[in-house]
Design a protein around this motif. Structure first.
Motif, short mmCIF file in Angstrom:
data_model
loop_
_atom_site.label_atom_id
_atom_site.label_comp_id
_atom_site.label_asym_id
_atom_site.label_seq_id
_atom_site.Cartn_x
_atom_site.Cartn_y
_atom_site.Cartn_z
N LYS A 327 3.66 -8.44 -3.29
CA LYS A 327 4.45 -7.83 -4.36
C LYS A 327 3.52 -7.38 -5.48
CE LYS A 327 8.55 -10.62 -3.33
NZ LYS A 327 9.59 -11.54 -3.86
N THR A 328 3.78 -6.18 -5.99
CA THR A 328 2.97 -5.65 -7.09
C THR A 328 3.89 -5.05 -8.15
OG1 THR A 328 2.80 -3.41 -6.16
CG2 THR A 328 1.16 -5.01 -5.43
N SER A 329 3.38 -4.93 -9.36
CA SER A 329 4.14 -4.33 -10.47
C SER A 329 3.43 -3.08 -10.95
CB SER A 329 4.28 -5.33 -11.62
OG SER A 329 5.01 -6.47 -11.20
N LEU A 330 4.20 -2.11 -11.40
CA LEU A 330 3.63 -0.87 -11.91
C LEU A 330 3.27 -0.99 -13.38
CD1 LEU A 330 6.04 1.68 -10.19
CD2 LEU A 330 3.87 0.78 -9.35
N LYS A 331 2.40 -0.11 -13.84
CA LYS A 331 1.89 -0.18 -15.20
C LYS A 331 2.97 0.05 -16.25
CE LYS A 331 -2.91 1.34 -14.48
NZ LYS A 331 -3.86 2.47 -14.69
N HIS A 332 3.81 1.06 -16.04
CA HIS A 332 4.64 1.55 -17.13
C HIS A 332 6.11 1.15 -17.02
CE1 HIS A 332 1.15 3.79 -18.29
NE2 HIS A 332 1.12 4.44 -17.14
N GLY A 380 -1.42 -0.15 -10.23
CA GLY A 380 -0.36 0.09 -11.18
C GLY A 380 0.31 1.44 -11.07
N GLU A 381 -0.05 2.23 -10.03
CA GLU A 381 0.52 3.55 -9.87
C GLU A 381 1.56 3.55 -8.74
OE1 GLU A 381 -0.12 5.97 -11.92
OE2 GLU A 381 -1.61 4.78 -13.01
N MET A 382 2.48 4.50 -8.82
CA MET A 382 3.52 4.63 -7.80
C MET A 382 3.00 5.45 -6.63
SD MET A 382 6.78 4.19 -6.92
CE MET A 382 7.80 4.01 -8.39
N PRO A 383 2.98 4.91 -5.41
CA PRO A 383 2.56 5.72 -4.25
C PRO A 383 3.53 6.88 -4.03
CG PRO A 383 2.57 3.37 -3.71
CD PRO A 383 3.26 3.51 -5.04
N ASP A 384 2.98 8.04 -3.72
CA ASP A 384 3.82 9.22 -3.50
C ASP A 384 4.81 9.00 -2.37
OD1 ASP A 384 4.42 12.10 -3.95
OD2 ASP A 384 3.62 12.30 -1.92
N LEU A 385 4.39 8.25 -1.35
CA LEU A 385 5.27 7.96 -0.22
C LEU A 385 6.51 7.21 -0.66
CD1 LEU A 385 5.85 7.86 2.85
CD2 LEU A 385 4.44 5.79 2.96
N TRP A 386 6.38 6.27 -1.59
CA TRP A 386 7.53 5.50 -2.10
C TRP A 386 8.52 6.45 -2.77
CZ3 TRP A 386 10.64 4.55 -6.14
CH2 TRP A 386 11.39 3.37 -6.17
N TRP A 387 8.02 7.33 -3.63
CA TRP A 387 8.89 8.22 -4.38
C TRP A 387 9.63 9.19 -3.47
CZ3 TRP A 387 11.58 8.74 -8.48
CH2 TRP A 387 12.03 9.99 -8.91
N ARG A 388 8.92 9.80 -2.52
CA ARG A 388 9.56 10.75 -1.62
C ARG A 388 10.62 10.07 -0.75
NH1 ARG A 388 6.35 12.16 1.91
NH2 ARG A 388 4.35 11.32 1.25
#
Length: 394
Positions: A327-332, A380-388
């Motif tokens: 499990k990881t958390s994003l920066k913002h 801390g960044e969102m992978p593009d694959l997750w967003w799509r």
């Protein structure tokens, strides 16, 4: 209705070498439809080979209908791997009175095989047959992920739906606009930018589809593994391979995948526990040089079979003891990303939550990913694959 109604037997004498086969050759191991149609229920095979002798809508590649026996001739001379194969060759679907008749025959045969838990390998014909391959899933009540290996997007930017003819250059229009819509994702492997219009690229972006340039994958073919691992069906256009390695296609070009890269793609496809059909299209024996492209296609199919018989059967999450959860958390924001790693194969998946209006039975969708996607999330960044993927779930 019986499958034998749609299929014609193989003339083994025509393709068997004069010296015959060794006992280790696939020509001995594969049960072929010659006189009696194989009983698919009493001794259920794992894989069924189907030839399709149809090229009426193969643009600029007339002659690819003759492909099946040329591929069989080379495939049957290859040795069985370190496993016991249960493969049948059900012969050929011949041209129907109309192209639609051929599509219906192929759709019906694939559908029945999938229902019997038999994986069809389709050989021969134009890539417009991908549409019939896709239609086979229509009544299976499942979303379909389509992966196409091709140097182009076979998408007609200038046509309206009602005027589109299903050809090897426009079948994607029919898939994208087909009702009912059961397409979840489309991925292209190996497109070449000068063959892709900006309009088609905008369509792919708008629909959150995955398209990957040849240059992005060249020299690092392992990048295709998680993409293919998500596929329900694969369609492989032989013209995606560079002409020096696969000349037997009227539309072939100097650039493309190397032969060994095409074999690797096929092995990854075989590994995919989720994959239930694969088609190899656009091979034209009239352009083959000393049978080299037929040999390459036979080796690609061999690698697919090898991958199939080495499947890990580790699609998450049962039993949970076989997986590691990260499990990881994003920066913002406070959003938490969840990754799953198989202890058996070291492969990774990413959990993407369903929106509030999504699935009532599942809280998240598992999408195959790479270790690099996990590292992006750790930073801390969102992978593009997750967003799509999330956008497609909405």
């Amino acid at each position: 209705m019986s499958l034998v109604d749609f299929l014609s037997p193989i003339d083994l004498e025509k393709i068997t070498p004069k010296r015959g086969y060794y006992t280790s050759h696939l020509g001995v191991k594969i049960d072929c439809y010659t006189d009696t149609f194989p009983d698919l229920d009493e001794d259920k095979p794992d894989i069924a080979i189907i030839g399709v002798m149809e090229d009426r809508n193969a643009v600029n590649n007339s002659g690819c209908a003759l492909a099946p026996d040329y591929i069989r001739e080379r495939l049957f001379e290859l040795n069985e791997g370190a496993y016991t194969t249960k493969i049948v060759d059900l012969g050929n679907i011949r041209q129907g009175a109309s192209i639609t008749d051929t599509y219906i025959a192929l759709k019906t045969v694939i559908n029945e095989l999938i229902k019997k838990d038999i994986l069809p390998i389709i050989i021969g014909g134009g890539q417009d047959l991908t549409f019939a391959q896709y239609l086979a899933y229509e009544d299976l009540e499942q979303k379909v992920d389509v992966v196409v290996v091709d140097s182009k997007f076979d998408l007609n930017d200038d046509s309206y739906y009602e005027n589109i003819e299903t050809t090897s250059e426009s079948y994607l229009n029919r898939i994208f606009l087909h009702e009912p819509n059961y397409l979840f994702n489309y991925s292209n492997l190996g497109y070449q930018t000068y063959f892709a219009s900006q309009d088609s690229l905008r369509v792919m972006d708008k629909l959150y589809f995955d398209v990957h340039r040849l240059g992005e994958l060249s020299g690092q073919i392992q990048m295709v593994e998680p993409i293919i691992r998500n596929a329900t069906m694969v369609s492989f256009d032989i013209s995606a391979i560079r002409s020096s390695d696969a000349v037997a296609n009227a539309n072939t070009t100097p650039n493309g995948f190397f032969g060994h890269e095409a074999c690797a793609i096929c092995r990854y496809a075989g590994f995919n526990d989720k994959l239930t059909s694969i088609g190899f299209y656009e091979f034209n024996p009239a352009y083959d040089n000393n049978g080299q492209t037929a040999i390459l296609l036979a080796q690609m199919i061999w690698y697919f079979i090898d991958g199939f018989y080495n499947r890990k059967k580790d699609f998450p999450l049962q039993p949970r003891s076989q997986y590691l959860i990260y499990k990881t958390s994003l920066k913002h924001n406070d959003h938490e990303l969840v990754f799953v790693k198989s202890k058996k194969s070291d492969r990774w998946w990413m959990q993407v939550p369903y929106p509030t209006n999504g699935s009532k039975n599942e809280r998240s969708h598992l999408v195959p990913c790479r270790y690099e996607d996990y590292n992006i999330a750790v930073s801390g960044e969102m992978p593009d694959l997750w967003w799509r993927t999330y956008q497609k779930l909405t």
